[in-house]
Write a protein that holds these residues in place. Sequence first.
Motif, PDB file in Angstrom:
ATOM      1  N   SER A  59      38.067  71.373  47.219  1.00 16.11           N
ATOM      2  CA  SER A  59      37.707  70.578  46.043  1.00 16.11           C
ATOM      3  C   SER A  59      38.295  71.103  44.735  1.00 16.11           C
ATOM      4  CB  SER A  59      36.184  70.522  45.926  1.00 16.11           C
ATOM      5  OG  SER A  59      35.658  71.843  45.850  1.00 16.11           O
ATOM      6  N   VAL A  61      37.065  65.453  51.113  1.00 14.86           N
ATOM      7  CA  VAL A  61      37.117  66.663  50.304  1.00 14.86           C
ATOM      8  C   VAL A  61      35.822  67.438  50.539  1.00 14.86           C
ATOM      9  CG1 VAL A  61      36.398  65.277  48.303  1.00 14.86           C
ATOM     10  CG2 VAL A  61      37.375  67.516  47.919  1.00 14.86           C
ATOM     11  N   ARG A  81      34.412  69.802  40.770  1.00 17.85           N
ATOM     12  CA  ARG A  81      33.841  70.733  41.761  1.00 17.85           C
ATOM     13  C   ARG A  81      32.977  71.796  41.091  1.00 17.85           C
ATOM     14  NH1 ARG A  81      36.694  76.202  41.667  1.00 17.85           N
ATOM     15  NH2 ARG A  81      38.489  75.741  40.348  1.00 17.85           N
TER      16      ARG A  81
END
Length: 354
Positions: free
Chosen positions: A32, A58, A190
Amino acid sequence: MPDPSLRHLAEPFGPFSARLVPGRPVAVLCHSDCDGLAAGAVLAKALERAGHAVAVEVTGKGGSAWNPEVAPRLARHAPQALLVADLGCRSEPVLPGVPTAFVDHHRPDGVPPGAVLVTGYGTDPTPTSGQLAWECGELLADVADLDWVVAISVLSDLGDKAPFAVLTDVRKTHRITHLRDATALLNAARRSATGDATPALSLLMKAVGPKDVLSGGHPETDQLKAMKAEVAAAFAEAKKAGPRFARKTNVALVRVHSPCQVHPMVVPIWRTRLPRQIVMVANTGYLPGRVNFTMRTGTATNLIEFLKAHAPPDPGPNYGHGHDQATGGALAFDQWNRFVAGLGFGPEARVEES
Ligand SMILES: [Mn+2]
Protein backbone atom coordinates in the motif's frame (compact mmCIF):
# COMPACT_ATOMS: atom_id res chain seq x y z
CA MET A 1 12.19 4.33 -21.22
CA PRO A 2 13.15 1.62 -18.72
CA ASP A 3 16.73 1.49 -17.50
CA PRO A 4 19.11 -0.70 -19.59
CA SER A 5 21.25 -1.28 -16.49
CA LEU A 6 18.30 -2.93 -14.70
CA ARG A 7 16.95 -4.93 -17.64
CA HIS A 8 18.76 -8.17 -16.71
CA LEU A 9 16.95 -8.24 -13.34
CA ALA A 10 13.63 -8.88 -15.14
CA GLU A 11 14.94 -11.94 -17.01
CA PRO A 12 13.19 -14.53 -14.78
CA PHE A 13 9.88 -12.83 -15.67
CA GLY A 14 10.24 -13.55 -19.43
CA PRO A 15 9.33 -17.28 -19.38
CA PHE A 16 6.64 -16.58 -16.75
CA SER A 17 4.88 -13.93 -18.85
CA ALA A 18 5.22 -16.05 -22.01
CA ARG A 19 3.01 -18.73 -20.41
CA LEU A 20 0.09 -16.34 -19.72
CA VAL A 21 -3.03 -17.05 -21.78
CA PRO A 22 -4.61 -13.86 -23.22
CA GLY A 23 -8.06 -12.99 -21.89
CA ARG A 24 -7.85 -15.06 -18.70
CA PRO A 25 -7.61 -13.08 -15.46
CA VAL A 26 -4.31 -12.29 -13.81
CA ALA A 27 -4.27 -11.07 -10.20
CA VAL A 28 -1.87 -8.41 -8.97
CA LEU A 29 -1.29 -7.92 -5.25
CA CYS A 30 0.70 -4.89 -4.18
CA HIS A 31 1.89 -3.14 -1.04
CA SER A 32 0.00 0.00 0.00
CA ASP A 33 2.95 2.44 -0.01
CA CYS A 34 3.78 4.53 -3.08
CA ASP A 35 6.39 2.07 -4.30
CA GLY A 36 3.99 -0.85 -3.99
CA LEU A 37 1.14 1.09 -5.62
CA ALA A 38 3.42 2.19 -8.46
CA ALA A 39 4.64 -1.37 -9.03
CA GLY A 40 1.05 -2.67 -8.96
CA ALA A 41 -0.18 0.02 -11.35
CA VAL A 42 2.65 -0.54 -13.85
CA LEU A 43 2.18 -4.33 -13.83
CA ALA A 44 -1.60 -4.02 -14.14
CA LYS A 45 -1.38 -1.59 -17.08
CA ALA A 46 1.22 -3.72 -18.84
CA LEU A 47 -1.00 -6.81 -18.45
CA GLU A 48 -4.07 -4.91 -19.70
CA ARG A 49 -2.15 -3.65 -22.72
CA ALA A 50 -1.08 -7.23 -23.43
CA GLY A 51 -4.76 -8.26 -23.55
CA HIS A 52 -5.23 -9.77 -20.09
CA ALA A 53 -8.08 -9.22 -17.69
CA VAL A 54 -6.50 -7.85 -14.52
CA ALA A 55 -7.66 -7.70 -10.90
CA VAL A 56 -5.53 -5.54 -8.61
CA GLU A 57 -5.64 -5.91 -4.83
CA VAL A 58 -3.74 -3.80 -2.33
CA THR A 59 -2.79 -4.86 1.19
CA GLY A 60 -4.44 -3.17 4.18
CA LYS A 61 -3.22 -2.05 7.60
CA GLY A 62 -0.38 -4.18 8.87
CA GLY A 63 -0.56 -5.77 5.44
CA SER A 64 1.43 -8.79 4.47
CA ALA A 65 0.81 -11.02 1.48
CA TRP A 66 0.73 -13.99 3.88
CA ASN A 67 -1.98 -12.70 6.22
CA PRO A 68 -4.85 -15.24 6.32
CA GLU A 69 -7.42 -12.91 4.71
CA VAL A 70 -5.34 -12.33 1.57
CA ALA A 71 -5.56 -15.71 -0.23
CA PRO A 72 -9.41 -15.79 -0.26
CA ARG A 73 -9.48 -12.22 -1.62
CA LEU A 74 -7.21 -13.25 -4.49
CA ALA A 75 -8.97 -16.58 -5.09
CA ARG A 76 -12.27 -14.78 -5.88
CA HIS A 77 -10.73 -13.65 -9.17
CA ALA A 78 -9.90 -17.26 -10.20
CA PRO A 79 -6.60 -16.00 -11.60
CA GLN A 80 -4.45 -17.98 -14.02
CA ALA A 81 -1.42 -16.33 -12.39
CA LEU A 82 -0.51 -13.99 -9.56
CA LEU A 83 1.98 -11.13 -9.39
CA VAL A 84 3.02 -9.96 -5.92
CA ALA A 85 4.76 -6.58 -5.76
CA ASP A 86 6.82 -4.91 -3.02
CA LEU A 87 5.67 -7.30 -0.29
CA GLY A 88 8.82 -9.35 0.20
CA CYS A 89 9.21 -13.02 -0.67
CA ARG A 90 8.93 -16.02 1.64
CA SER A 91 9.07 -19.77 1.12
CA GLU A 92 5.30 -20.24 1.65
CA PRO A 93 3.00 -19.68 -1.37
CA VAL A 94 0.60 -16.70 -1.27
CA LEU A 95 -2.11 -18.50 -3.26
CA PRO A 96 -1.34 -22.24 -3.39
CA GLY A 97 -1.65 -23.85 -6.81
CA VAL A 98 -1.49 -20.58 -8.77
CA PRO A 99 1.72 -19.74 -10.69
CA THR A 100 3.22 -16.72 -8.93
CA ALA A 101 5.88 -14.11 -9.68
CA PHE A 102 7.28 -11.84 -6.98
CA VAL A 103 8.59 -8.40 -7.97
CA ASP A 104 10.44 -6.99 -5.01
CA HIS A 105 13.54 -5.36 -3.56
CA HIS A 106 13.43 -6.42 0.09
CA ARG A 107 15.69 -9.13 1.44
CA PRO A 108 14.02 -12.41 0.33
CA ASP A 109 13.31 -14.91 3.12
CA GLY A 110 12.84 -17.73 0.61
CA VAL A 111 10.93 -18.45 -2.61
CA PRO A 112 7.85 -20.72 -2.79
CA PRO A 113 8.34 -23.90 -4.86
CA GLY A 114 7.88 -23.14 -8.56
CA ALA A 115 7.55 -19.38 -8.06
CA VAL A 116 9.55 -16.74 -9.90
CA LEU A 117 11.41 -13.98 -8.05
CA VAL A 118 12.46 -10.72 -9.71
CA THR A 119 14.55 -9.05 -7.03
CA GLY A 120 16.61 -5.91 -6.71
CA TYR A 121 18.09 -7.04 -3.40
CA GLY A 122 21.88 -7.13 -3.58
CA THR A 123 22.03 -4.70 -6.51
CA ASP A 124 23.84 -1.44 -5.69
CA PRO A 125 22.08 0.96 -5.82
CA THR A 126 18.97 -1.06 -5.05
CA PRO A 127 16.11 -0.17 -7.40
CA THR A 128 12.54 0.20 -6.20
CA SER A 129 9.85 -2.40 -6.81
CA GLY A 130 8.29 0.18 -9.19
CA GLN A 131 11.45 0.19 -11.31
CA LEU A 132 11.55 -3.61 -11.38
CA ALA A 133 7.87 -3.67 -12.38
CA TRP A 134 8.69 -1.29 -15.25
CA GLU A 135 11.37 -3.69 -16.51
CA CYS A 136 8.93 -6.62 -16.25
CA GLY A 137 6.13 -4.60 -17.85
CA GLU A 138 8.28 -3.90 -20.91
CA LEU A 139 8.36 -7.65 -21.57
CA LEU A 140 4.55 -7.56 -21.92
CA ALA A 141 3.78 -4.25 -23.66
CA ASP A 142 5.07 -0.72 -24.29
CA VAL A 143 4.95 1.02 -20.91
CA ALA A 144 7.50 3.78 -21.55
CA ASP A 145 4.83 6.43 -20.84
CA LEU A 146 4.56 5.23 -17.22
CA ASP A 147 7.90 6.86 -16.34
CA TRP A 148 6.12 9.28 -13.98
CA VAL A 149 4.57 6.40 -12.00
CA VAL A 150 8.02 4.82 -11.68
CA ALA A 151 9.52 8.18 -10.65
CA ILE A 152 6.96 8.36 -7.82
CA SER A 153 8.17 4.97 -6.56
CA VAL A 154 11.76 6.27 -6.51
CA LEU A 155 10.87 9.58 -4.83
CA SER A 156 8.85 7.73 -2.20
CA ASP A 157 11.38 5.01 -1.32
CA LEU A 158 14.75 6.62 -2.12
CA GLY A 159 14.23 10.40 -2.36
CA ASP A 160 15.04 12.89 -5.12
CA LYS A 161 18.82 12.30 -4.96
CA ALA A 162 18.57 8.63 -5.98
CA PRO A 163 21.08 7.85 -8.74
CA PHE A 164 18.61 6.61 -11.34
CA ALA A 165 18.12 8.04 -14.83
CA VAL A 166 14.33 7.95 -14.55
CA LEU A 167 14.43 10.89 -12.12
CA THR A 168 16.21 13.13 -14.63
CA ASP A 169 14.39 11.82 -17.72
CA VAL A 170 10.95 12.33 -16.19
CA ARG A 171 11.61 16.06 -15.70
CA LYS A 172 11.53 16.52 -19.48
CA THR A 173 7.76 15.96 -19.39
CA HIS A 174 6.67 16.50 -15.77
CA ARG A 175 7.40 19.04 -13.05
CA ILE A 176 9.29 17.71 -10.05
CA THR A 177 7.04 19.66 -7.65
CA HIS A 178 3.99 17.91 -9.10
CA LEU A 179 5.74 14.56 -8.71
CA ARG A 180 6.70 15.31 -5.09
CA ASP A 181 3.21 16.53 -4.17
CA ALA A 182 1.57 13.55 -5.87
CA THR A 183 3.87 11.20 -3.92
CA ALA A 184 2.94 12.81 -0.60
CA LEU A 185 -0.77 12.70 -1.42
CA LEU A 186 -0.75 9.06 -2.55
CA ASN A 187 1.26 7.99 0.53
CA ALA A 188 -1.32 9.55 2.87
CA ALA A 189 -3.83 6.76 2.22
CA ARG A 190 -1.90 3.90 3.81
CA ARG A 191 -0.81 6.14 6.68
CA SER A 192 -4.38 7.17 7.53
CA ALA A 193 -6.34 5.58 10.38
CA THR A 194 -8.16 3.19 8.02
CA GLY A 195 -4.99 2.39 6.08
CA ASP A 196 -7.16 1.92 3.00
CA ALA A 197 -4.98 2.65 -0.05
CA THR A 198 -7.57 1.71 -2.68
CA PRO A 199 -8.36 5.38 -3.55
CA ALA A 200 -4.62 5.98 -4.04
CA LEU A 201 -4.32 2.96 -6.31
CA SER A 202 -7.34 3.88 -8.42
CA LEU A 203 -6.11 7.48 -8.77
CA LEU A 204 -2.68 6.28 -9.83
CA MET A 205 -4.33 3.95 -12.38
CA LYS A 206 -6.62 6.58 -13.93
CA ALA A 207 -4.47 9.74 -13.81
CA VAL A 208 -2.53 10.68 -16.94
CA GLY A 209 0.30 12.33 -14.99
CA PRO A 210 1.26 13.79 -11.59
CA LYS A 211 -0.56 17.05 -12.31
CA ASP A 212 -3.74 15.08 -12.95
CA VAL A 213 -3.28 13.29 -9.59
CA LEU A 214 -3.44 16.71 -7.90
CA SER A 215 -5.94 18.45 -10.19
CA GLY A 216 -9.18 17.60 -8.41
CA GLY A 217 -10.67 16.22 -11.61
CA HIS A 218 -11.02 12.84 -9.89
CA PRO A 219 -13.00 12.31 -6.65
CA GLU A 220 -10.11 10.38 -5.06
CA THR A 221 -8.00 13.55 -4.80
CA ASP A 222 -10.29 15.09 -2.18
CA GLN A 223 -10.51 11.79 -0.32
CA LEU A 224 -6.70 11.65 -0.16
CA LYS A 225 -6.46 15.30 0.94
CA ALA A 226 -8.66 14.53 3.95
CA MET A 227 -6.49 11.51 4.77
CA LYS A 228 -3.37 13.69 4.47
CA ALA A 229 -4.76 16.22 6.97
CA GLU A 230 -5.57 13.42 9.40
CA VAL A 231 -2.03 12.04 9.14
CA ALA A 232 -0.45 15.50 9.55
CA ALA A 233 -2.29 16.03 12.84
CA ALA A 234 -1.26 12.58 14.11
CA PHE A 235 2.35 13.20 13.06
CA ALA A 236 2.48 16.55 14.90
CA GLU A 237 1.39 14.75 18.07
CA ALA A 238 3.80 11.81 17.62
CA LYS A 239 6.77 14.16 17.20
CA LYS A 240 6.37 15.25 20.83
CA ALA A 241 7.48 11.88 22.25
CA GLY A 242 11.07 11.54 23.49
CA PRO A 243 13.47 8.57 23.55
CA ARG A 244 14.26 6.08 26.33
CA PHE A 245 17.58 4.26 26.29
CA ALA A 246 18.22 0.55 26.85
CA ARG A 247 20.84 -0.56 29.34
CA LYS A 248 22.28 -3.65 27.55
CA THR A 249 22.11 -2.49 23.93
CA ASN A 250 22.42 0.81 22.06
CA VAL A 251 18.72 0.88 21.27
CA ALA A 252 16.73 4.09 21.75
CA LEU A 253 12.96 3.62 22.00
CA VAL A 254 10.37 6.26 21.14
CA ARG A 255 6.79 5.29 22.01
CA VAL A 256 3.81 6.73 20.16
CA HIS A 257 0.12 5.84 20.24
CA SER A 258 -1.85 6.55 17.05
CA PRO A 259 -4.17 4.68 14.67
CA CYS A 260 -2.22 6.34 11.84
CA GLN A 261 1.01 4.90 10.46
CA VAL A 262 3.18 7.67 11.89
CA HIS A 263 5.94 5.46 13.33
CA PRO A 264 7.89 5.32 10.03
CA MET A 265 7.57 9.13 9.76
CA VAL A 266 8.98 9.74 13.25
CA VAL A 267 11.92 7.34 12.98
CA PRO A 268 14.10 9.37 10.54
CA ILE A 269 13.95 12.38 12.89
CA TRP A 270 15.48 10.37 15.74
CA ARG A 271 17.89 8.54 13.46
CA THR A 272 19.41 11.93 12.62
CA ARG A 273 19.40 13.14 16.23
CA LEU A 274 20.87 9.88 17.61
CA PRO A 275 23.46 8.75 15.01
CA ARG A 276 25.17 6.24 17.34
CA GLN A 277 21.95 4.48 18.33
CA ILE A 278 19.65 1.92 16.83
CA VAL A 279 16.42 3.91 16.81
CA MET A 280 13.13 2.12 17.30
CA VAL A 281 9.76 3.87 17.13
CA ALA A 282 6.93 1.77 18.52
CA ASN A 283 3.25 2.49 17.93
CA THR A 284 0.85 0.91 20.45
CA GLY A 285 -2.28 2.37 18.83
CA TYR A 286 -1.94 1.17 15.23
CA LEU A 287 -3.42 -2.35 15.43
CA PRO A 288 -5.39 -3.79 18.39
CA GLY A 289 -3.28 -6.04 20.62
CA ARG A 290 -0.11 -5.34 18.63
CA VAL A 291 2.96 -3.16 18.95
CA ASN A 292 4.07 -2.06 15.49
CA PHE A 293 7.64 -0.85 15.39
CA THR A 294 10.07 0.59 12.88
CA MET A 295 13.87 0.56 13.19
CA ARG A 296 16.61 2.58 11.54
CA THR A 297 20.22 3.20 12.35
CA GLY A 298 23.14 5.32 11.28
CA THR A 299 25.50 2.67 12.67
CA ALA A 300 26.87 -0.24 10.63
CA THR A 301 24.63 -2.76 12.43
CA ASN A 302 22.61 -5.02 10.11
CA LEU A 303 19.18 -4.60 11.66
CA ILE A 304 17.68 -7.79 10.24
CA GLU A 305 20.51 -9.77 11.86
CA PHE A 306 20.14 -7.74 15.06
CA LEU A 307 16.43 -8.59 15.28
CA LYS A 308 17.18 -12.26 14.63
CA ALA A 309 19.67 -12.27 17.50
CA HIS A 310 17.20 -10.53 19.84
CA ALA A 311 13.98 -12.27 18.78
CA PRO A 312 11.38 -13.07 21.46
CA PRO A 313 10.39 -16.76 21.76
CA ASP A 314 7.40 -16.58 19.39
CA PRO A 315 7.65 -13.42 17.24
CA GLY A 316 5.09 -14.60 14.67
CA PRO A 317 5.33 -14.00 10.91
CA ASN A 318 5.62 -10.18 10.90
CA TYR A 319 8.98 -9.57 12.53
CA GLY A 320 12.33 -8.55 11.08
CA HIS A 321 11.59 -8.43 7.35
CA GLY A 322 12.59 -5.62 5.02
CA HIS A 323 15.92 -3.97 4.37
CA ASP A 324 19.21 -4.40 6.24
CA GLN A 325 19.10 -0.78 7.43
CA ALA A 326 15.32 -0.32 7.63
CA THR A 327 13.15 -2.94 9.24
CA GLY A 328 10.62 -3.48 12.00
CA GLY A 329 7.68 -5.67 12.80
CA ALA A 330 4.43 -6.22 14.66
CA LEU A 331 4.45 -8.14 17.96
CA ALA A 332 1.68 -9.28 20.31
CA PHE A 333 1.94 -7.54 23.70
CA ASP A 334 3.45 -10.51 25.59
CA GLN A 335 6.08 -11.00 22.87
CA TRP A 336 6.84 -7.28 22.81
CA ASN A 337 7.40 -7.27 26.56
CA ARG A 338 9.86 -10.16 26.30
CA PHE A 339 11.57 -8.51 23.31
CA VAL A 340 12.18 -5.15 25.03
CA ALA A 341 13.26 -6.83 28.29
CA GLY A 342 15.85 -8.74 26.23
CA LEU A 343 17.13 -5.48 24.75
CA GLY A 344 17.70 -4.12 28.26
CA PHE A 345 14.65 -1.91 28.77
CA GLY A 346 12.86 -1.62 32.09
CA PRO A 347 9.14 -1.33 32.88
CA GLU A 348 8.90 1.96 30.90
CA ALA A 349 8.90 -0.05 27.67
CA ARG A 350 6.28 -2.61 28.69
CA VAL A 351 2.70 -2.61 27.40
CA GLU A 352 -0.25 -4.04 29.31
CA GLU A 353 -3.57 -5.42 28.04
CA SER A 354 -6.17 -2.76 28.69
MN1 LIG B 1 9.48 -0.57 -1.76
